[in-house]
Scaffold this motif. Structure first.
Motif, PDB file in Angstrom:
ATOM      1  N   LEU A 275      11.754 -73.615 -19.239  1.00  0.00           N
ATOM      2  CA  LEU A 275      11.472 -72.608 -20.255  1.00  0.00           C
ATOM      3  C   LEU A 275      10.278 -71.740 -19.854  1.00  0.00           C
ATOM      4  O   LEU A 275      10.302 -70.520 -20.010  1.00  0.00           O
ATOM      5  CB  LEU A 275      11.212 -73.284 -21.598  1.00  0.00           C
ATOM      6  CG  LEU A 275      11.216 -72.405 -22.831  1.00  0.00           C
ATOM      7  CD1 LEU A 275      12.580 -71.763 -23.002  1.00  0.00           C
ATOM      8  CD2 LEU A 275      10.863 -73.219 -24.049  1.00  0.00           C
ATOM      9  N   ALA A 276       9.238 -72.346 -19.313  1.00  0.00           N
ATOM     10  CA  ALA A 276       8.059 -71.595 -18.872  1.00  0.00           C
ATOM     11  C   ALA A 276       8.410 -70.660 -17.710  1.00  0.00           C
ATOM     12  O   ALA A 276       7.952 -69.504 -17.677  1.00  0.00           O
ATOM     13  CB  ALA A 276       6.949 -72.554 -18.467  1.00  0.00           C
TER      14      ALA A 276
ATOM     15  N   THR B  83      18.001 -77.002 -24.802  1.00  0.00           N
ATOM     16  CA  THR B  83      17.419 -77.247 -26.112  1.00  0.00           C
ATOM     17  C   THR B  83      18.274 -78.209 -26.931  1.00  0.00           C
ATOM     18  O   THR B  83      17.756 -79.058 -27.659  1.00  0.00           O
ATOM     19  CB  THR B  83      17.263 -75.919 -26.874  1.00  0.00           C
ATOM     20  OG1 THR B  83      16.465 -75.049 -26.097  1.00  0.00           O
ATOM     21  CG2 THR B  83      16.600 -76.119 -28.223  1.00  0.00           C
TER      22      THR B  83
ATOM     23  N   MET C 245      19.062 -72.000 -21.024  1.00  0.00           N
ATOM     24  CA  MET C 245      17.948 -72.591 -21.717  1.00  0.00           C
ATOM     25  C   MET C 245      18.371 -73.118 -23.087  1.00  0.00           C
ATOM     26  O   MET C 245      17.824 -74.106 -23.553  1.00  0.00           O
ATOM     27  CB  MET C 245      16.829 -71.567 -21.862  1.00  0.00           C
ATOM     28  CG  MET C 245      16.118 -71.266 -20.572  1.00  0.00           C
ATOM     29  SD  MET C 245      14.701 -70.246 -20.860  1.00  0.00           S
ATOM     30  CE  MET C 245      14.715 -69.306 -19.391  1.00  0.00           C
TER      31      MET C 245
ATOM     32  N   LEU D 208      10.937 -63.337 -17.290  1.00  0.00           N
ATOM     33  CA  LEU D 208      11.248 -62.291 -18.256  1.00  0.00           C
ATOM     34  C   LEU D 208      10.076 -61.321 -18.421  1.00  0.00           C
ATOM     35  O   LEU D 208      10.270 -60.100 -18.449  1.00  0.00           O
ATOM     36  CB  LEU D 208      11.609 -62.904 -19.606  1.00  0.00           C
ATOM     37  CG  LEU D 208      11.932 -61.902 -20.720  1.00  0.00           C
ATOM     38  CD1 LEU D 208      13.200 -61.133 -20.377  1.00  0.00           C
ATOM     39  CD2 LEU D 208      12.068 -62.612 -22.040  1.00  0.00           C
ATOM     40  N   ILE D 209       8.865 -61.831 -18.504  1.00  0.00           N
ATOM     41  CA  ILE D 209       7.691 -60.974 -18.662  1.00  0.00           C
ATOM     42  C   ILE D 209       7.488 -60.099 -17.427  1.00  0.00           C
ATOM     43  O   ILE D 209       7.216 -58.895 -17.535  1.00  0.00           O
ATOM     44  CB  ILE D 209       6.439 -61.818 -18.965  1.00  0.00           C
ATOM     45  CG1 ILE D 209       6.548 -62.409 -20.377  1.00  0.00           C
ATOM     46  CG2 ILE D 209       5.166 -61.001 -18.811  1.00  0.00           C
ATOM     47  CD1 ILE D 209       5.480 -63.433 -20.696  1.00  0.00           C
TER      48      ILE D 209
ATOM     49  N   GLY E 140      11.369 -69.361 -17.043  1.00  0.00           N
ATOM     50  CA  GLY E 140      12.197 -68.286 -17.594  1.00  0.00           C
ATOM     51  C   GLY E 140      11.371 -67.253 -18.334  1.00  0.00           C
ATOM     52  O   GLY E 140      11.607 -66.048 -18.204  1.00  0.00           O
ATOM     53  N   THR E 141      10.396 -67.721 -19.087  1.00  0.00           N
ATOM     54  CA  THR E 141       9.527 -66.801 -19.811  1.00  0.00           C
ATOM     55  C   THR E 141       8.713 -65.954 -18.848  1.00  0.00           C
ATOM     56  O   THR E 141       8.570 -64.736 -19.042  1.00  0.00           O
ATOM     57  CB  THR E 141       8.590 -67.588 -20.750  1.00  0.00           C
ATOM     58  OG1 THR E 141       9.394 -68.374 -21.648  1.00  0.00           O
ATOM     59  CG2 THR E 141       7.692 -66.673 -21.537  1.00  0.00           C
ATOM     60  N   THR E 142       8.186 -66.560 -17.806  1.00  0.00           N
ATOM     61  CA  THR E 142       7.410 -65.828 -16.807  1.00  0.00           C
ATOM     62  C   THR E 142       8.267 -64.774 -16.117  1.00  0.00           C
ATOM     63  O   THR E 142       7.841 -63.623 -15.950  1.00  0.00           O
ATOM     64  CB  THR E 142       6.828 -66.797 -15.767  1.00  0.00           C
ATOM     65  OG1 THR E 142       6.031 -67.767 -16.445  1.00  0.00           O
ATOM     66  CG2 THR E 142       5.995 -66.074 -14.735  1.00  0.00           C
TER      67      THR E 142
END
Length: 64
Positions: free
Chosen positions: A22-23, A5, A1, A29-30, A25-27
């Motif tokens: 990015l979204a 950037t 990621m 991770l959560i 990856g964030t999901t």
């Protein structure tokens, strides 16, 4: 990621692709952090002889 950037491509499709990655990856991770946290909590209570799914039950071998 991080590589995405710093890519100098700023055309509209690439911005949406970078945002989507990015979204995702964030999901991920959560979800992973939540799963890991719940797993740790269950292990904590298993080590103490309690059932994490049914905490009202007494540990085995105790008199009622």
């Amino acid at each position: 990621m991080l590589i995405l950037t710093f890519m100098p491509i700023d055309t509209e499709p690439w911005v949406w692709i970078k945002l989507g990655i990015l979204a995702m990856g964030t999901t991920i991770l959560i979800v992973w952090a939540t799963w890991f946290s719940l797993w740790q909590r269950d292990e904590y209570w298993r080590e103490r002889g309690k059932d994490p799914k049914h905490p009202e039950r007494l540990p085995e071998g105790t008199a009622e």
